[in-house]
Design an enzyme around this catalytic site. Sequence first.
Site: not given
Ligand code: NAD
Length: 265
Positions: A18, A59, A86, A119, A151, A155
Amino acid sequence: MRRFEGRTALVTGAANGIGRACAERLAREGASVVIADVETDAASALAASLPTALAMPCDVTDSRSVEVAVAATLDRFGRLDVLVSNVGVASGVRFADTDDAEWDRQVDPTLAGSMRVIRASLPALLESPGGGAVVATASVNGLQAFGGVAYSAAKAGVINAMKNLAVEYGPLTRGTVGQDGGWVRFNAVAPGTVETRVWTSDAAGRADLEHMAQLHPMGRVGRPEDIAAAVAFLASDDAAWITGVTLPVDGGLTVGPLLHMPGGS
Ligand SMILES: NC(=O)c1ccc[n+]([C@@H]2O[C@H](COP(=O)([O-])OP(=O)(O)OC[C@H]3O[C@@H](n4cnc5c(N)ncnc54)[C@H](O)[C@@H]3O)[C@@H](O)[C@H]2O)c1
């Protein structure tokens, strides 16, 4: 549409899924984009594919790392107008087995991490002409009970923080009503199930995705681009009078129980 021409956006967790779709969408609409992620190779590859972008190791569990990423953004682009917070970490660990370390593993990046990034970004966002904008990736899990206590609670915390921040940094509280800046809008999106590596990296996840499609009234799971479109809207001037809201982007998942039979009347 080129709604972000001349503006700079920082996206955390931008190397995949995302976040990546958000970075690509904002870049396509003219933004200079900072790809902030722990996966530095993927971040660099994405930055190289965009017109004006900077990959930053970041991070969100580490305040210093976040501060360095924001400083590098200002160094390179001289301003920060949009923050997409994100990063979120979930797991399948049951509540009874969630010890303190597991709780922190999910809640720290998801909730505290989001607050660290906000922040660190705030001073620059407050300088943004026309007002800064923050969009957080929350989840339907923050709105209703879909499983995953740590989780989901994190959220829900993000969703509530957006409301409080919207008031605290709105023009009325800031004493900047009618001024061209000096305030920030805070909103969130709450995605339903979105097809990212979180689901597609193993066979069980892919099977879950097929099942989940049947629970979303739109009849499919989301694509990262579906979420990015909503994030771009909330970050843009099209949403100039929208602050403190969480927009479900969930194919209808949260509108109510799915009582209708597929194909029925
Ligand atoms: N995929 C779903 O079904 C879904 C549904 C609802 C909400 N979300 C939310 O969407 C967001 C993105 O999820 P996604 O599915 O794209 O995941 P993803 O794993 O495809 O991408 C997540 C990214 O975050 C990075 N990341 C992880 N920990 C980190 C840290 N400590 N510091 C910096 N970067 C970090 C990872 O390296 C990765 O590039 C998240 O907040 C997730 O909770 C996802």
